[in-house]
Design an enzyme around this catalytic site. Sequence first.
Site, short mmCIF file in Angstrom:
data_model
loop_
_atom_site.label_atom_id
_atom_site.label_comp_id
_atom_site.label_asym_id
_atom_site.label_seq_id
_atom_site.Cartn_x
_atom_site.Cartn_y
_atom_site.Cartn_z
CB CYS A 225 -6.43 -0.26 4.94
SG CYS A 225 -4.75 -0.88 4.99
CG HIS B 19 -1.95 -1.05 1.21
ND1 HIS B 19 -3.04 -1.01 2.04
CD2 HIS B 19 -2.10 -2.17 0.47
CE1 HIS B 19 -3.81 -2.05 1.82
NE2 HIS B 19 -3.25 -2.79 0.87
CD GLU C 295 -2.01 4.52 3.25
OE1 GLU C 295 -3.12 5.05 3.33
OE2 GLU C 295 -1.78 3.53 2.52
CB CYS D 105 -1.89 1.70 6.02
SG CYS D 105 -1.51 0.82 4.48
#
Length: 157
Positions: A83, A53, A55, A86
């Site tokens: 999410c 992801h 992040e 993260c």
Amino acid sequence: MHDKFMRRAIELSEKAAFIEKSGGVFGAVVVKDNKIIGEGYNQVVKHNDPTWHGEMHAIREACKHVGSPHLEGCVLYTSAEPCPMCLAAAYWAHISHIYTAARVEDALKYGNFDDVDFYEEIRKEPKDRRIGSSEILRDEAIEVWKRFADTPDHLHY
């Protein structure tokens, strides 16, 4: 300065979605002392890695930059609310503050990213989650933990 850093995170989300088509519309930057020290964008599809992801990518790069798993005094700018994975990574990294642009409901409405289910699953008891969880060999595992606790120079982060 906040707008500048968030615009970079949004640019990175566009890179993921439209240029590389590497994953979802997610980009992020980590800033320390008004300087970007890590940036990332979603590359889940590109690398077949569900943890890639924006992040996570930005946090990894920032940690390499500072030479530590901790990012005290650092700020995370992310193009959408993190999410659960993260968000947990930001806590593990000791991020000082998070600025977000789009909300979870925006990612659901415009991209069909259904993180809402994950938030609900995490709140459940492990035995009640969609992915089952069972405890086995606890006593054996605890013996290793005991040895770890008794080691004066054990690594703690």
